[in-house]
Each structure stands twice: as structure tokens, then as C-alpha cells.
Design an enzyme around this catalytic site. Structure first.
Site, PDB file in Angstrom:
ATOM      1  N   GLU A 257      40.981  17.732  21.992  1.00  0.00           N
ATOM      2  CA  GLU A 257      41.051  17.949  23.442  1.00  0.00           C
ATOM      3  C   GLU A 257      40.176  16.952  24.203  1.00  0.00           C
ATOM      4  O   GLU A 257      38.988  16.787  23.897  1.00  0.00           O
ATOM      5  CB  GLU A 257      40.626  19.391  23.779  1.00  0.00           C
ATOM      6  CG  GLU A 257      40.677  19.660  25.289  1.00  0.00           C
ATOM      7  CD  GLU A 257      40.650  21.124  25.684  1.00  0.00           C
ATOM      8  OE1 GLU A 257      40.684  22.011  24.799  1.00  0.00           O
ATOM      9  OE2 GLU A 257      40.613  21.386  26.911  1.00  0.00           O
TER      10      GLU A 257
ATOM     11  N   SER B  94      42.344  30.574  26.613  1.00  0.00           N
ATOM     12  CA  SER B  94      42.575  30.160  28.004  1.00  0.00           C
ATOM     13  C   SER B  94      43.161  31.316  28.808  1.00  0.00           C
ATOM     14  O   SER B  94      43.105  31.323  30.029  1.00  0.00           O
ATOM     15  CB  SER B  94      43.521  28.951  28.058  1.00  0.00           C
ATOM     16  OG  SER B  94      44.694  29.191  27.297  1.00  0.00           O
TER      17      SER B  94
END
Ligand code: KIV
Length: 277
Positions: A185, A48
Site C-alpha cells: 500500500e 476499512s
């Protein structure tokens, strides 16, 4: 706090003793220091960072070298947390041999405690090989940002019975392959609960409800330091962008109005030496 680094066994024991596992991202020295000192169990140097620090549009483009650059900054400072290096897209999907070689680089050059990679049953052989090389592996299923093009966008996964069944099978395959934990997720809370109850290794949720064995967030999301979007599952604990922006504006005003620097921010020479000039 003692300087004893958290181990895979400590993390797996937390599932047995029902103590929630804490995990946050960090990508550099100052954030790793803060996260480590706060006693967070796992620091993820997540890919990320491609989006929240390096300004890429997605996580696909980030390279092994870019990941290693940030991983090294984190492992130089983390004394307590278990540090996981996120394997970038292309570093484990081409061949099992490449995957092991790249995981070894993360261990030898990055000094991580373990690696994370995305994918379900199709990654089982790769995970087995990395684990056989002596490297702890964390799995990641559900919304897997590296393959967002194939998933059709940032969407909640496992919303049909068929898709949910596949997620449960994926989790079992990752457990059998030797993962020590799995990130779930953007999965319906009911499905995360079923997965968590059906495997013996910890699940760590992000947008996956309260019944996972632990939780993870992207630090820049939870402190308000990423401006592009905030996913629904993020709880904002601070507004750091505003704090930094206010400080920058105040500094600009002070310089322009000659209010900074003042005597306490300046150095001086003795009158005697000054006279000799
Ligand atoms: O890269 C990352 O930060 C991640 C988390 C969202 C788990 O993979």
C-alpha cells in the site's frame, strides 16, 4: 459462472501465468453478492469498514466482534471469490497465542478462506504460527493504516533508499514466514516492481503502481460512496452517493406531493367484502 471457490493455489498460479489478480473489499450481503458475481478473485472484508461503513475516524477501534459480524454476512453469500478477513488492531499484536486463537475464530466462526494482517519482519513469527495452524495469511506492508500514529500520517512509504530496502526485506520475511500473497500500500511504483520481482508470492497493490501481480481497491472509494476523502490512487468508477441522494430526494418530493404510493403499490379488498364492513 461455475460455483467453484478460488483457492490459494489459483491465486499463486496467477503470478506464474502473469494473469493479474483482482481484489475488492465488501462488508455485507449486497456488496459481496455483486463482487462475487462479477468474478473478482479475492473479497477482502477489510478493517476499512471501520471508516467507510461504521463511521469511525480510523481503523484502530474496530473490534473482532464487529469484524466477525460483517465477515459472516460476506461468507454467507460469496460462492466463488476467496474471502479474506482482515485481523483488526490488537487481535494479533499482543501475543502469538492470541493471534492464532483470533485467526482460528475468523476461520471457524467467520468461515473465511484466509486472514490478512499488517506488518513486516516483526510479524514473521506470528505469521509462521498462524500458517502452521493451517490458515492462509496475506501480509500487508507499506502504508499500514492500523499503525498510522507511528508512521506519522497517511503518507507514501519507502521514498528513501533506506526505507525502500527495508520494505524489500519485509516482503522477503513475509514470504519466508509463509504468506501466500502481500498487499503493498502506497509505495513508489519502482519499489513495488522490485519487490514483485524479488519474491515468488503475488503482490497486490493499492497505490503501488502497475507492476504488482494484482490490484485492490476499497469498494466504497471506487463507487463514490465514501464522502470524507478519496486517496490519489483511487479511480472512481461510479458516483453512487449522488444516485442514492437523488433517489431519496425524489421519494421525499413524491410523498409530500402525494405522487407515491399509486395504485400499483397498494393492496385492495373486494367490493363485496368492503360492503360487509
Ligand atoms: O482494510 C482494507 O480495506 C485494506 C485495503 C486497503 C487493502 O486493508
Amino acid at each position: 459462472m461455475s460455483n467453484k471457490q478460488i483457492t490459494v493455489t489459483d491465486i499463486m498460479d496467477k503470478k506464474k501465468t502473469k494473469i493479474p489478480i483482482t481484489m475488492l473489499t465488501a462488508y455485507d450481503y449486497p456488496t459481496a453478492l455483486l463482487v462475487d458475481k462479477a468474478g473478482i478473485d479475492i473479497i477482502l472484508v477489510g478493517d476499512s469498514l471501520a471508516m467507510v461503513v461504521l463511521g469511525y475516524q480510523d481503523t484502530v477501534s474496530i473490534s473482532i466482534e464487529e469484524m466477525l459480524h460483517h465477515i459472516k454476512a460476506v461468507t454467507r453469500v460469496a460462492k466463488n471469490s476467496f474471502v479474506i478477513g482482515d485481523m483488526p488492531f490488537g487481535s494479533y499484536n499482543i501475543s502469538v497465542k492470541d493471534a492464532v486463537a483470533n485467526a482460528v475464530r475468523f476461520m471457524k466462526e467467520g468461515r473465511v478462506s484466509g486472514v490478512k494482517l499488517e506488518g513486516g519482519q516483526e510479524m514473521a513469527l506470528t505469521i509462521e504460527a498462524i500458517v502452521k495452524a493451517g490458515i492462509p495469511v496475506q501480509g500487508h506492508i507499506g502504508l499500514t493504516p492500523q499503525t498510522i500514529a507511528a508512521l506519522g500520517g497517511f503518507k507514501v512509504q519507502g521514498k528513501s533508499a533506506e526505507a525502500a530496502k527495508k520494505l524489500i526485506q519485509d516482503a522477503k520475511a513475509l514470504e519466508n514466514a509463509g504468506c501466500f500473497s502481500i498487499v503493498l500500500e502506497a509505495i513508489p511504483a519502482e519499489i513495488s516492481k522490485k519487490i514483485t520481482e524479488s519474491i515468488s508470492i503475488p503482490t497486490i497493490g493499492i497505490g503501488a503502481g502497475a507492476d504488482c501481480d494484482g490490484q485492490v481497491l476499497v469498494l466504497h472509494d471506487m463507487i463514490g460512496l465514501f464522502d470524507r476523502f478519496t486517496p490519489k490512487f483511487v479511480k472512481r468508477y461510479a458516483s453512487i452517493s449522488k444516485t442514492i441522494s437523488d433517489a431519496i430526494k425524489e421519494y421525499k418530493k413524491d410523498v409530500e406531493n402525494k405522487k407515491f404510493p399509486q395504485a400499483q403499490h397498494s393492496f385492495s379488498i373486494s367490493d363485496e367484502e368492503l360492503k360487509k364492513l
